[in-house]
Design an enzyme around this catalytic site. Structure first.
Site, PDB file in Angstrom:
ATOM      1  N   GLU A  72       0.836  -1.212   0.000  1.00  0.00           N
ATOM      2  CA  GLU A  72       0.000   0.000   0.000  1.00  0.00           C
ATOM      3  C   GLU A  72       0.868   1.258   0.000  1.00  0.00           C
ATOM      4  O   GLU A  72       0.495   2.280  -0.570  1.00  0.00           O
ATOM      5  CB  GLU A  72      -0.959  -0.037   1.204  1.00  0.00           C
ATOM      6  CG  GLU A  72      -2.083  -1.030   0.972  1.00  0.00           C
ATOM      7  CD  GLU A  72      -2.653  -1.661   2.237  1.00  0.00           C
ATOM      8  OE1 GLU A  72      -2.458  -1.117   3.333  1.00  0.00           O
ATOM      9  OE2 GLU A  72      -3.283  -2.732   2.111  1.00  0.00           O
TER      10      GLU A  72
ATOM     11  N   GLU B 260       4.113 -10.818   0.489  1.00  0.00           N
ATOM     12  CA  GLU B 260       2.687 -10.510   0.421  1.00  0.00           C
ATOM     13  C   GLU B 260       2.293 -10.271  -1.029  1.00  0.00           C
ATOM     14  O   GLU B 260       2.477  -9.152  -1.549  1.00  0.00           O
ATOM     15  CB  GLU B 260       2.385  -9.247   1.221  1.00  0.00           C
ATOM     16  CG  GLU B 260       2.658  -9.371   2.701  1.00  0.00           C
ATOM     17  CD  GLU B 260       1.849  -8.351   3.481  1.00  0.00           C
ATOM     18  OE1 GLU B 260       0.981  -8.760   4.261  1.00  0.00           O
ATOM     19  OE2 GLU B 260       2.068  -7.144   3.302  1.00  0.00           O
TER      20      GLU B 260
ATOM     21  N   SER C 251      -4.680 -11.971   3.113  1.00  0.00           N
ATOM     22  CA  SER C 251      -5.922 -12.684   3.427  1.00  0.00           C
ATOM     23  C   SER C 251      -5.738 -13.901   4.332  1.00  0.00           C
ATOM     24  O   SER C 251      -6.398 -14.927   4.151  1.00  0.00           O
ATOM     25  CB  SER C 251      -6.650 -13.078   2.142  1.00  0.00           C
ATOM     26  OG  SER C 251      -7.060 -11.919   1.453  1.00  0.00           O
TER      27      SER C 251
HETATM   28  P1  PGA Z   1      -4.955  -8.669   4.796  1.00  0.00           P
HETATM   29  O1  PGA Z   1      -3.714  -7.641   4.773  1.00  0.00           O
HETATM   30  O2  PGA Z   1      -4.627  -9.719   5.820  1.00  0.00           O
HETATM   31  O3  PGA Z   1      -6.132  -7.839   5.157  1.00  0.00           O
HETATM   32  O4  PGA Z   1      -5.045  -9.255   3.406  1.00  0.00           O
HETATM   33  C1  PGA Z   1      -2.391  -8.082   4.909  1.00  0.00           C
HETATM   34  C2  PGA Z   1      -1.450  -6.921   4.807  1.00  0.00           C
HETATM   35  O5  PGA Z   1      -1.702  -6.017   3.991  1.00  0.00           O
HETATM   36  O6  PGA Z   1      -0.449  -6.838   5.535  1.00  0.00           O
END
Ligand code: PGA
Length: 259
Positions: free
Chosen positions: A99, A169, A215
């Site tokens: 992000e 990730e 997730s």
């Molecule tokens: P999520 O996010 O478990 O909601 O998919 C993981 C992260 O962005 O660290």
């Protein structure tokens, strides 16, 4: 499974929870996970750091931040330095989360500077890497990971690399309720470890903690952790509730029984 690697379960709250909610969350979490042998980490918003650190004092929970500024100090309105985090009670910091890369234009070069800044201040950096759906479809997933690892750790000493944690990730799995299958996650994490071994040697690669994120829920945590190269989990959504986060922490107990 290598005994030198601890199991690390990190909650990433993102932009959620006020100070009041933070203190209450930790108060409820402490007794539920007190028997766990996993390293339990919570990456909280800046404003909650000092309060979270105080609430977690004397427990098996460590508090960290989700970002930091790569500069030491200066006229940088709105930024937060490594020293500020450290003094507020942070022990670790997430760096290069997708992000941040996506919405705040963090490049691999900035990520590398942030890693170095964190290490200089004695914070443990968690280097987040991962390919997008388009990159995976184009068959470039491994090349992306190799690039992010090489750039992120560029110029570090071996002693410093050993302090870094990695979080794989896949961008397509974050917040999508579509986690990577344990097989896919393992394949990619093994690739990361082998790639790290090529650059840093097997002795170092064998000791690096590589977490999986995207997730993760209490339903899939155990099957992910059972994979030999998944040493821990980075959890967004499911870390927001004490109930699901504590379930995940406690499911790690059985997943990593070492023989
Ligand atoms: P999520 O996010 O478990 O909601 O998919 C993981 C992260 O962005 O660290």
């Amino acid at each position: 499974m290598d005994e030198k690697r601890p199991v690390v379960i990190t909650g990433n709250w993102k932009m959620h929870k006020t100070v009041k909610e933070t203190v209450e969350y930790i108060r409820l979490l402490v007794p539920l996970v007190s028997e766990s042998s996993a390293k339990i980490l919570l990456a909280v918003p800046y404003t909650c750091l000092a309060f979270a650190a105080q609430a977690a004092e004397g427990t098996n929970i460590q508090i960290g931040a989700q970002n930091l500024c790569e500069r030491e100090e200066g006229a940088l309105t709105g930024e937060i330095s490594a020293l500020m985090l450290k003094e507020a009670g942070a022990q670790f910091v997430l760096i290069g989360h997708s992000e941040r890369r996506q919405f705040f234009h963090e490049t691999d070069q900035i990520v590398n500077k942030k890693i170095k800044r964190a290490l200089k201040e004695g914070l443990i950096p968690t280097l987040c890497i991962g390919e997008s759906a388009a990159e995976r479809e184009a068959g470039r997933a491994q090349a992306i990971l190799a690039h992010q690892l090489a750039q992120g750790l560029e110029g570090l000493s071996e002693a410093h690399v050993l302090k870094v944690m990695i979080a794989y990730e896949p961008v397509w799995a974050i917040g999508s309720s579509q986690a990577a299958t344990p097989e896919v996650a393992e394949e990619m994490q093994l690739f990361c470890r082998q790639n790290l071994a090529q650059k840093w040697g097997y002795q170092i690669a064998d000791r690096l903690v590589i977490q999986y994120g995207g997730s993760v829920k209490s339903e899939n945590a155990k099957s992910l952790l059972e994979q030999p190269d998944i040493d821990g989990l980075l959890i967004g959504n499911a870390s927001l509730s004490v109930e699901s986060f504590s379930k995940i922490v406690n499911s790690s107990q059985n997943a990593k029984i070492r023989i």
